[in-house]
Design a protein around this motif. Structure first.
Motif, PDB file in Angstrom:
ATOM      1  N   VAL A  94       0.835  -1.201   0.000  1.00 32.55           N
ATOM      2  CA  VAL A  94       0.000   0.000   0.000  1.00 32.55           C
ATOM      3  C   VAL A  94       0.870   1.252   0.000  1.00 32.55           C
ATOM      4  N   LEU A  95       1.913   1.266   0.822  1.00 34.18           N
ATOM      5  CA  LEU A  95       2.811   2.422   0.876  1.00 34.18           C
ATOM      6  C   LEU A  95       3.510   2.628  -0.467  1.00 34.18           C
ATOM      7  N   LEU A  96       3.912   1.523  -1.107  1.00 29.67           N
ATOM      8  CA  LEU A  96       4.567   1.623  -2.404  1.00 29.67           C
ATOM      9  C   LEU A  96       3.615   2.197  -3.451  1.00 29.67           C
ATOM     10  N   LEU A  97       2.372   1.732  -3.445  1.00 29.05           N
ATOM     11  CA  LEU A  97       1.396   2.237  -4.412  1.00 29.05           C
ATOM     12  C   LEU A  97       1.113   3.718  -4.168  1.00 29.05           C
ATOM     13  N   ARG A  98       1.012   4.114  -2.927  1.00 27.09           N
ATOM     14  CA  ARG A  98       0.780   5.528  -2.626  1.00 27.09           C
ATOM     15  C   ARG A  98       1.933   6.399  -3.118  1.00 27.09           C
ATOM     16  N   ARG A  99       3.140   5.887  -2.993  1.00 28.15           N
ATOM     17  CA  ARG A  99       4.288   6.650  -3.495  1.00 28.15           C
ATOM     18  C   ARG A  99       4.224   6.771  -5.015  1.00 28.15           C
ATOM     19  N   LYS A 100       3.847   5.692  -5.678  1.00 28.89           N
ATOM     20  CA  LYS A 100       3.705   5.732  -7.137  1.00 28.89           C
ATOM     21  C   LYS A 100       2.663   6.766  -7.547  1.00 28.89           C
ATOM     22  N   LEU A 101       1.534   6.774  -6.852  1.00 31.48           N
ATOM     23  CA  LEU A 101       0.476   7.728  -7.185  1.00 31.48           C
ATOM     24  C   LEU A 101       0.937   9.159  -6.938  1.00 31.48           C
ATOM     25  N   ASP A 102       1.709   9.340  -5.881  1.00 30.87           N
ATOM     26  CA  ASP A 102       2.223  10.681  -5.581  1.00 30.87           C
ATOM     27  C   ASP A 102       3.144  11.169  -6.695  1.00 30.87           C
ATOM     28  N   LEU A 103       4.052  10.316  -7.169  1.00 35.20           N
ATOM     29  CA  LEU A 103       4.951  10.693  -8.255  1.00 35.20           C
ATOM     30  C   LEU A 103       4.182  10.927  -9.548  1.00 35.20           C
ATOM     31  N   LEU A 104       3.170  10.114  -9.769  1.00 34.29           N
ATOM     32  CA  LEU A 104       2.351  10.275 -10.967  1.00 34.29           C
ATOM     33  C   LEU A 104       1.632  11.626 -10.958  1.00 34.29           C
ATOM     34  N   LEU A 105       1.105  11.988  -9.795  1.00 31.40           N
ATOM     35  CA  LEU A 105       0.400  13.265  -9.680  1.00 31.40           C
ATOM     36  C   LEU A 105       1.351  14.451  -9.800  1.00 31.40           C
ATOM     37  N   ARG A 106       2.530  14.319  -9.245  1.00 35.90           N
ATOM     38  CA  ARG A 106       3.512  15.403  -9.362  1.00 35.90           C
ATOM     39  C   ARG A 106       3.931  15.610 -10.818  1.00 35.90           C
ATOM     40  N   THR A 107       3.987  14.517 -11.568  1.00 35.70           N
ATOM     41  CA  THR A 107       4.278  14.617 -13.001  1.00 35.70           C
ATOM     42  C   THR A 107       3.168  15.385 -13.713  1.00 35.70           C
ATOM     43  N   GLY A 108       1.922  15.004 -13.439  1.00 33.31           N
ATOM     44  CA  GLY A 108       0.789  15.688 -14.048  1.00 33.31           C
ATOM     45  C   GLY A 108       0.716  17.146 -13.651  1.00 33.31           C
ATOM     46  N   LYS A 109       1.031  17.444 -12.403  1.00 30.75           N
ATOM     47  CA  LYS A 109       1.002  18.830 -11.929  1.00 30.75           C
ATOM     48  C   LYS A 109       2.004  19.693 -12.698  1.00 30.75           C
ATOM     49  N   LEU A 110       3.212  19.184 -12.890  1.00 24.51           N
ATOM     50  CA  LEU A 110       4.217  19.936 -13.640  1.00 24.51           C
ATOM     51  C   LEU A 110       3.745  20.226 -15.061  1.00 24.51           C
ATOM     52  N   LEU A 111       3.096  19.252 -15.672  1.00 24.84           N
ATOM     53  CA  LEU A 111       2.607  19.436 -17.033  1.00 24.84           C
ATOM     54  C   LEU A 111       1.487  20.475 -17.089  1.00 24.84           C
ATOM     55  N   ILE A 112       0.513  20.351 -16.189  1.00 23.80           N
ATOM     56  CA  ILE A 112      -0.604  21.308 -16.170  1.00 23.80           C
ATOM     57  C   ILE A 112      -0.103  22.719 -15.909  1.00 23.80           C
ATOM     58  N   GLU A 113       0.803  22.856 -14.945  1.00 28.01           N
ATOM     59  CA  GLU A 113       1.286  24.185 -14.574  1.00 28.01           C
ATOM     60  C   GLU A 113       2.256  24.771 -15.605  1.00 28.01           C
ATOM     61  N   SER A 114       2.679  23.954 -16.563  1.00 30.03           N
ATOM     62  CA  SER A 114       3.558  24.429 -17.632  1.00 30.03           C
ATOM     63  C   SER A 114       2.807  24.653 -18.928  1.00 30.03           C
ATOM     64  N   ALA A 115       1.458  24.610 -18.865  1.00 24.43           N
ATOM     65  CA  ALA A 115       0.576  24.909 -20.015  1.00 24.43           C
ATOM     66  C   ALA A 115       0.524  23.790 -21.041  1.00 24.43           C
ATOM     67  N   ALA A 116       0.569  22.532 -20.574  1.00 27.75           N
ATOM     68  CA  ALA A 116       0.341  21.415 -21.488  1.00 27.75           C
ATOM     69  C   ALA A 116      -1.154  21.287 -21.757  1.00 27.75           C
ATOM     70  N   ASP A 117      -1.517  20.903 -22.986  1.00 30.70           N
ATOM     71  CA  ASP A 117      -2.923  20.614 -23.246  1.00 30.70           C
ATOM     72  C   ASP A 117      -3.302  19.316 -22.545  1.00 30.70           C
ATOM     73  N   THR A 118      -4.577  19.110 -22.297  1.00 30.71           N
ATOM     74  CA  THR A 118      -5.042  17.996 -21.475  1.00 30.71           C
ATOM     75  C   THR A 118      -4.703  16.650 -22.085  1.00 30.71           C
ATOM     76  N   ASN A 119      -4.765  16.557 -23.400  1.00 25.51           N
ATOM     77  CA  ASN A 119      -4.431  15.299 -24.065  1.00 25.51           C
ATOM     78  C   ASN A 119      -2.992  14.901 -23.784  1.00 25.51           C
ATOM     79  N   ARG A 120      -2.081  15.868 -23.817  1.00 26.03           N
ATOM     80  CA  ARG A 120      -0.676  15.577 -23.523  1.00 26.03           C
ATOM     81  C   ARG A 120      -0.494  15.152 -22.075  1.00 26.03           C
TER      82      ARG A 120
END
Length: 444
Positions: A6-32
């Protein structure tokens, strides 16, 4: 699942979300954002059929579930800007992580490097780029080189003032209004020097560094890709930006009214049709595209590429518009279409996402003047016959041009994506299978 899993999966989700956050905040379109997050999830061993993404402009939600377990995590997105280098680096990181068997620690380390990386240009170099871009816009409207210089100086000052206001914690829309106000005042003051044969043209271009070209194009892209809520949010943000810029310009015009001659009349009566040679068009377009590339934080090595794209876009538009007589709407579509068509191939030469090359190249065709002329028309109504018609004409014309620019960028990319996506999916499956054979791939 065990507590360790469970802890490992939560860490994966956290990294995944941080990746998405960087993209959104850098003006990526939603498809990207969606494509990159799914690729990173594949690297982490999260099957696509178990992954559920909900992406909005200010929030990302990830859920991973099967018949027995369900885990959800949210990430707030707050600091929106434009950073093409980040988009490119995250795309490369997602593939590199798969190909080189990154551990989660290694992936997090590389992601943090991208997040902390300083911009490619210092603040004053960035302001110089913005000034040159606005001066080039002025040249595309038909001014002389003296007016080009005045417009560049006014935009430089306005850009730095906007940056200072942002650093001081001002509301972003207030910062835009203040920057537009001061740039317009300086542009009007330059008209009294008597050094330019086109003294009022800087009024058209001195505040165009505020025009939200990337959000406009992303808005249309998101709507086409059926990401309606994000697209509507981008449209609302764009409208607020244009409104703030128009308020600053209008306020300046009201203060500067002298001798019963309204400055906004001079502003609205200026011709935007250039009469220079195609060589002058090409130089101005290249400088404008390169200047906006600096604002968008495109890598230095790509400035000449984007500048060349700007030349192709603007010269194609002008040829279709003036030489063939099809008008600015069709001309803008053809200019962006040709650039996007070339970029479908060029992305493999320069190893960057399509939008890094296409969006800065077509920005010189954004009808910023028509947009705030339309708003000025509504603001300055006095009951004169034809005012509403003129305001609507400018508004509809600018909307059609923006739509055609966005469609011209999107259409070749959408068709190419269908073919490229198949190859990428096949390549992704092959790489994941290699990881399984090496014992490096473990599903959640």
């Amino acid at each position: 699942m065990t507590d360790k899993e469970v802890l490992l999966l939560r860490r994966k989700l956290d990294l995944l979300l941080r990746t998405g956050k960087l993209l959104i905040e850098s003006a990526a379109d939603t498809n990207r954002v969606e494509r990159n997050m799914k690729r990173v999830a594949a690297f982490m061993g999260i099957p696509e059929e178990k992954l559920h993404l909900d992406i909005s402009y200010t929030m990302i939600m990830v859920n991973v579930s099967d018949e027995r377990n369900s885990f959800s995590k949210f990430q707030k997105c707050e600091k929106h800007g434009i950073n093409m280098t980040t988009l490119s680096q995250i795309s490369k990181l997602s593939w590199r992580a798969i190909e080189q068997d990154y551990s989660l620690d290694k992936y997090e380390e590389e992601l943090e490097k991208i997040a902390r990386q300083p911009r490619n240009y210092t603040p004053y170099v960035l302001a110089i780029g913005a000034g040159i871009a606005c001066g080039s816009f002025c040249k595309l409207f038909g001014c002389d080189w003296t007016a080009f210089l005045f417009s560049s100086i006014c935009a430089f000052v306005g850009f730095r003032i906007r940056a200072r206001c942002t650093e001081a914690g001002f509301n972003p829309y207030m910062s835009m209004a203040i920057a537009a106000f001061i740039a317009t005042c300086l542009a009007y003051a330059s008209s009294f020097t008597g050094l330019s044969a086109t003294p009022y043209h800087p009024l058209l271009a001195c505040a165009l560094f505020i025009v939200p070209g990337v959000p406009l194009i992303n808005f249309v892209d998101d709507m086409i890709d059926n990401h309606l809520l994000v697209g509507i949010t981008r449209a609302a943000n764009t409208a607020m930006t244009i409104g703030a810029m128009t308020f600053g310009i209008t306020f300046a015009m009201r203060i500067l009214e002298m001798n019963d001659v309204k400055i906004d009349q001079k502003f609205s009566e200026l011709s935007m049709i250039p009469h220079d040679s195609y060589l002058i068009y090409a130089i101005a377009a290249a400088l404008a595209a390169a200047g906006f590339s600096m604002i968008f934080n495109v890598q230095r090595r790509l400035l000449w590429v984007v500048g060349l794209g700007g030349v192709i876009a603007v010269c194609t538009r002008n040829f279709v518009n003036f030489e063939l007589g099809y008008g600015p709407v069709i001309g803008s579509f053809m200019g962006s279409f040709v650039v996007s068509l070339i970029a479908v191939k060029a992305v493999h030469w320069f190893h960057v996402p399509n939008h890094v090359l296409t969006i800065p190249s077509v920005i010189p065709m954004i009808p910023g003047v028509l947009m705030y002329r339309s708003l000025l028309g509504f603001i300055n109504m006095h009951g004169v016959v034809g005012e509403v018609t003129n305001a609507f004409f400018n508004g509809i014309s600018s909307a059609l041009i923006i739509l055609c620019i966005s469609l011209g960028v999107a259409v070749p990319n959408i068709f190419a994506r269908r073919y490229i996506a198949k190859d990428r999916q096949r390549y992704l499956r092959e790489e994941l299978e290699k990881r399984r054979q090496r014992g490096k791939f473990i599903e959640w």
